[in-house]
Enzyme design. Structure first.
Site, mmCIF file in Angstrom:
data_model
loop_
_atom_site.group_PDB
_atom_site.id
_atom_site.type_symbol
_atom_site.label_atom_id
_atom_site.label_comp_id
_atom_site.label_asym_id
_atom_site.label_seq_id
_atom_site.Cartn_x
_atom_site.Cartn_y
_atom_site.Cartn_z
ATOM 1 N N GLY B 227 -62.284 130.378 52.565
ATOM 2 C CA GLY B 227 -63.118 129.143 51.183
ATOM 3 C C GLY B 227 -64.228 129.976 50.132
ATOM 4 N N SER B 228 -65.370 129.239 50.054
ATOM 5 C CA SER B 228 -66.198 129.735 49.495
ATOM 6 C C SER B 228 -67.438 130.575 49.495
ATOM 7 C CB SER B 228 -66.700 128.432 48.506
ATOM 8 O OG SER B 228 -68.000 128.359 48.994
ATOM 9 N N GLU B 247 -62.334 134.642 54.919
ATOM 10 C CA GLU B 247 -62.115 135.283 53.711
ATOM 11 C C GLU B 247 -62.920 134.853 52.193
ATOM 12 O OE1 GLU B 247 -60.440 137.456 53.549
ATOM 13 O OE2 GLU B 247 -59.576 137.717 55.829
ATOM 14 N N LEU B 248 -63.582 135.122 51.386
ATOM 15 C CA LEU B 248 -64.113 134.387 50.638
ATOM 16 C C LEU B 248 -63.549 135.040 49.115
ATOM 17 C CD1 LEU B 248 -67.452 134.657 52.454
ATOM 18 C CD2 LEU B 248 -66.021 133.015 52.847
ATOM 19 N N CYS B 281 -57.782 133.833 44.986
ATOM 20 C CA CYS B 281 -59.265 134.723 45.444
ATOM 21 C C CYS B 281 -58.927 135.453 44.575
ATOM 22 C CB CYS B 281 -59.383 134.415 46.252
ATOM 23 S SG CYS B 281 -59.431 133.297 47.951
ATOM 24 N N GLU B 375 -67.496 133.932 40.463
ATOM 25 C CA GLU B 375 -65.950 133.741 40.945
ATOM 26 C C GLU B 375 -65.852 132.400 39.666
ATOM 27 O OE1 GLU B 375 -63.886 132.751 44.622
ATOM 28 O OE2 GLU B 375 -62.918 133.441 44.378
#
Lengths: 473, 473, 473, 473
Positions: B227-228, B247-248, B281, B375
């Site tokens: 996610g963020s 996992e960003l 991502c 992002e």
């Protein structure tokens, strides 16, 4: 005149048959040692078989200590050992010193690897019969090893058999070249001090007939041979049930792409082509240069070759000296002459002066000339122009041999292509095929060899896997 | 309207709190499911803890059978599943189909890896105290896992948590995004048919408050979050004794060298920049092109971007459709406006049409603009010229993030330099950072993540090593 | 009568020489196929060499698809294939079905391993010359392979050569036993459907003379032979420059310790001793039982052996049927008679009935009797008492062979001792030496073999390492 | 009185705040050093960040040389260093010498492992998008490391952070215990001679407040802490984005099966229970003996404990001396008293004499007593009878901790059961949980830790993987 005893099952010994050792530069006998006969060999075999049991009980740290101590001792005596090596081989002192340093490194790596004998875990429950079971694989010493080493690296190529044998827990009987038995007999003195079981190592100079037993006797579980292709491949046939590793020769090629750093290529080819008069398995024998660079490369390379300092190998400034013996120098002379008679052109060198053959560069050759298709094992380099990278790869592959190849390029595409296509054991990007560090896997394909050396890889060849299946009740 | 039960400890269930699912393209509710509360979560936890014991007894071949069956079932129902995925996410059908195929592949790889849980052998006799001993290391399931998955790959990013959990013998409770819970609830139906222990998998849509228990409860031994960055890093702080994998996101860069194949770069950047409206991502957010190629690259790229087909995501020819919701589309609009107000120039696109944001390329940006430093998670690409390869690397590194980077080059030197310097988890040579195959290690450095996924690597994170020292008497 | 074409370089073919296949149970010819001559073999070699180039270009996923499809197809046709196998070999249907299942599993494992061809990274900067360089090792297909398979597992032992060859990217020419060529020709039909390059696999029944070319022709880069020791070891001598892997026989032993689960030992020895009339390389030929358990073990074992159901191999309840041919049945009869004449005692069985030899247990044997020292390859088990665990190990080791051994024990000390001492390729704790799952390393030491099979291990033997040294400028 | 400068970014330094070091046996101050403040720490951080760049350029052989030199230097000065260590810690000389030897070994192993940083090859062509691509994974230094070491192994537990940091190319700032900063400051002198970049290592005694920055400052990329559970788990919470490895304590158990060698168990438990007064993370705190052996084990063990020689730690014959300080001795006294008041029985010992606590064995305990459930970190052992092997395993697992466990057995079934069930990082068969050699993976589960040390394993934690995907055009 100094006399060197041979090393038989843990004791130093004379035999009934003397072996005189000639200094190739002076042409005179400067030392003697002894040839082992069937009796000494049998004694060494028995001692080896006995040592095997003792070696099995040694924990890794004792192997480590012994191998480290040998490494240190070689380093501490590098000058004296290099002097002996130069005397027996004619190898210039600067390279002889490098060889002793490498032998020390080879033993150091073997010391470290003796603590890293592999083992594997295996899930077995992939099907019903394997449920509740698991597997563990361990590697055990293969047994008594026969090693046969050549004259060109009398110390380090013997060490590439002895050090892995000890690290893997195997006794070894090593036959050095009859031309160069002395430095490795000095090594025997060093080994003898370590407290390794008697018989773990024997060093036996032998004539070919006695040596055949190393190949044929089934008590040896492995034969590790470094030498000429004809002899090696015939040994494979005669070796019975034992494992065979062959490190043979080649006619290694270099390809210089138009994206290459040409100066670097010139400098490296100079070393790769003429170190120890080209008497090196991975000697640069054939150089293919992209046509866009050929003129400049050729000019710089010839200039560099002409500046090679020749002379007495004991002189630290000498870069190139005599070949190992008159027969070899004459053979090279014949091959060069054959090439010229068939249209090749000598760019520099080409003459024999006693046992010294001048650093020589030839061009306009054809594939059928011996300087191209055979292993020249002398200070002769063939230099040719190619129209494309792919053609250069084809030229290198157009050979019965496949040891290593060097490729100078900055193109990723070319690197991938070279690695994919070249039929060799090792592709060296931006260096000569002559590149070898002692822990890397080393060995050839096609007629250049069978199996790999390089400490960890040699150890692996000297081990036999055994699977434990544990049915957990 | 279709109703989807949630999957609690092996049974399908309604709860007291309905969750409506909106089709982002039409903006209408098309299905409902349920939010889990503390009660359902507790039930799932208990079922998970129970399942753990049962899972421990399963031989590998049963895990393999279950995981293979799921893989096959996903492949057999790819069209139907992709349809649901498109409806909930607005992802164009062509990409939705690809995602289902990848999820099937992820389960296949997990099936295979479930038979390859590692084990290690360790010589212990490096010193006296270790003599007579040997070590074996095996890896055991870590325990109950909490997985939190995002909306952008509602199926495959959930599968990247579920499949490795099952392969490593761990139960998992997965919280999907509230926007996109349906496809993964369909997956629950498929999983339920395999005979895995009840509670091995639970799929629980939750609001943030209920979800916090996944982070804080110490009965979970691991939290795997995708996610963020802000949410993720805060979770690490609140996670207690459990292991955390994050996992960003990122703002991935591409560098096009003067030695590159420019056409290839254009084609790949088109996909990497605009697939699923950049809600990826490893979306190509920043492209740096060597000045010698910039004009031509820019021209071709803009041309290609203008040809992207927009429309209804269910139409197989649609290449780009709506963003996940109005808030995100508006956020992107604001960021683009901010960039323009500060001097950036729009080369193409730049407008919002409902929830669809046009494929947009911007240049003349500065590092402080949000389209550069944050992002963007939208169909916006920054395109800039660089004077040298090294400057391009510096630009890519000038970011708080470090997920993956793409480098188009044919120079070996440049490849080495890029691999050495780029502060990212993966360097993709001659492709975009968007490249991911499901068995490769995947994850970021700097603010982009913590730990790695990719089936084998995720499995490794989900295992705890245990050493057996065996003193052989 | 059914006629089976042979498979030559991708096409099914008749030849000028018919080969009749006999059902060992009825003694009648039930099908015919063809013997390949020099012409067909040459055609297969050329097709194989051509296929090699095509195979090199195949990505792993295509190899995976082809090998998976073969695995699935074998599973789908297991009954029909098992029927053919039973007809040609006399193997009871229950074991024939098991063999087809294993062949399917062998292809599945090969499919998975085709995606896991190893590669290695090597730091080279251990000394000055290696500074700035790094090494990568990749493994390349070795080239055309000759496979020779025996009659006793006509399908799965052929598959143990074919599947790894395909997984490693090598073409293979397989010579099945002339007694049992049919099931593997059915496999050829299955392979042919996968779209593998023509010539990737050829299946050629041959007489011995034509078969010799498989051994001697240097275009084959490897010979993989499963069969008798005498034939195998002679092949090693004649094999020229190619690599040789030999899977030969043995006279496998079992040791039952006083700490053993005796019931388990009885049950497992029953299967290990008499499955397929002992015509299994790892057949339980010698059982050594600790004296404290001997009486009870012996009583239970004899009772169990007497209850073995004999009859028509096609009858699903049959446990033991005929041997492969009259010659072998007569040979076993002679060996048993020799043992009895020299003092051995038959505990049960001992008679030949046509081609069926009764399940037989003998005791009071000596090491020089053929039933002890040779590979009996028939339903004969020697059962002896030992005074200690160590004596039992010594008995097992007192043999020219060393394939696998079984040890029933619950003592950790005994397990370690057995694993350390037994001179075999595999030690099976709490199961018979007959244990084999298809992905485990399998092969013997001493006269029992050379090299290893088992999918991953066979693949490794079929690959040639190549080192890339990258000098990073 | 000797004064020791601290080691800040490559220079030895005084600060404004003196730290007096007390000899626990005499209770007097015998040396002084300095506490670092925020200024020194900032300087060390800057020097570390600078050193990182220099370290990246070092070839492996230079790391190897530096680490080997440190190892040799420690060995050469073992007596002097052990003397200092004994003075600051009260550890008996015999154990202090062993610790220096181990620290030397830890550096030797790190030297070797610095040449073996792993890399991996990855086939990517498992699906269409990966065709034509291949992956290589290399491991890069993670960045500046904060190490916090405890008093009980002042040298070797610091070395377990410093040596892997250097081997993996990372700078480290180490905070020793304020009780025992001297031996590691002597190590700083040795490190300083090697020519490692200034700032590669800093050794900074600090008070807790200054030390907190090691935990919280994001410029540290990793925190490696050895110490108490409460402190450690709280650090995990405060550690921000950095990686955390925690090596905490436990209340390790031993199980003696009825198949065990009881004499061996007695001898080993004596060492494991009382070495350095039990101030060892893997001290034998709880012994469970099968009821059939309990009487004899108990009798022999008590007898052995009574014979332990206590006295001045500098006396080479002393086996047990004072605890680190009065607070700890008093804490142990209180815990023992609490146990006795609740029904426990002292079998031997139980009294405090100054800072020396007698070697003490207690029985009849319950799980809620602090001597059972907490980490006693003193010379106190709980000895209890169990009715079965499984009950013994349950007892060991009935704890919040899980570092290592020892199991004495000769049963294969019991070994498997123990390895499978025990919730610990390491199961030691036929030795005490106190067993540790420096290259093995070491660390706990449950409340005992997070992550692993042991040179190779610590190095692995200090590296960050980076994937190179190479699209071969």
């Amino acid at each position: 005149m100094k006399k060197y005893d041979i090393y038989v099952g843990g004791s130093f010994r004379k035999t009934s048959k003397a072996l005189e050792v000639v200094n190739p530069y002076t042409g005179t006998v400067f030392a003697t040692t002894w040839l082992a006969g069937a009796g000494e060999l049998e004694e060494a075999i028995q001692a080896g078989l006995n040592a095997q049991k003792a070696m099995k009980e040694w924990p890794a740290f004792r192997k480590f200590q012994a191998l480290s101590a040998i490494s240190d001792d070689l380093a501490a005596n590098r000058k004296e050992l290099a002097g002996i090596l130069t005397m027996e081989s004619g190898k210039p002192m600067r390279y002889a010193l490098g060889e002793i340093d490498r032998a020390s490194q080879t033993f150091l790596v073997a010391a470290e690897e003796s603590k890293r004998i592999p083992g594997e875990y295996l899930q077995l429950d992939w099907t019903t019969p394997g449920s509740g079971k698991e597997g563990w694989i361990k590697y055990f010493p293969i047994g008594l090893i026969a090693g046969i080493a050549p004259f060109n690296f009398p110390m380090n190529l013997a060490v590439h058999k002895i050090a892995p044998a000890l690290a893997s827990g195997n006794p070894i009987i090593l036959k050095p070249s009859r031309s160069t038995p002395l430095s490795v007999l000095e090594l025997a003195r060093i080994i003898d001090k370590t407290g390794l079981p008697k018989g773990a190592v024997s060093i036996l100079p032998m004539n070919r007939k006695a040596g055949n037993q190393l190949v044929e006797d089934d008590r040896f579980r492995m034969l590790s041979f470094t030498g000429s292709p004809e002899v090696g491949w015939n040994m494979k046939k005669e070796a019975g049930k034992k494992k065979v590793v062959l490190e043979l020769g080649g006619n290694a090629g270099v390809l210089v792409s138009d994206s290459a750093n040409s100066n670097l290529a010139v400098q490296r080819c100079l070393i790769g082509g003429f170190a120890y008069s080209g008497q090196v398995c991975i000697h640069v024998q054939r150089i293919y240069v992209h046509e866009s660079l050929f003129e400049s490369f050729s000019r710089e390379f010839i200039k560099a070759v002409k500046s090679i300092r020749t002379g007495n190998p004991l002189d630290p400034s000498t870069e190139l000296s005599v070949m190992i013996d008159r027969e070899n120098a004459e053979r090279v002379e014949v091959w060069v002459r054959e090439a010229v008679e068939n249209g090749a052109k000598i760019l520099t060198g080409g003459k024999k002066k006693g046992c010294l053959f001048e650093p020589t560069v030839i061009t306009n050759t054809t594939k059928t000339m011996q300087v191209c298709k055979q292993e020249v094992f002398g200070p002769v380099v063939v230099l040719e122009k190619v129209a494309s990278f792919q053609k250069g790869l084809d030229e290198i592959n157009d050979s019965a041999y496949g040891l290593q190849a060097g490729v100078f390029t900055d193109s990723l595409t070319e690197m991938n292509l070279a690695f994919d296509c070249l039929e060799v054991g090792g592709v060296i990007i931006n260096d000569v095929p002559t590149f070898r560090v002692d822990h890397m896997p080393y060995g050839g394909v096609k007629d250049s060899g069978f199996g790999r050396e390089g400490v960890k890889y040699a150890i692996h060849e000297m081990l036999e896997p055994k699977l434990l299946v544990k049915n957990v009740l």
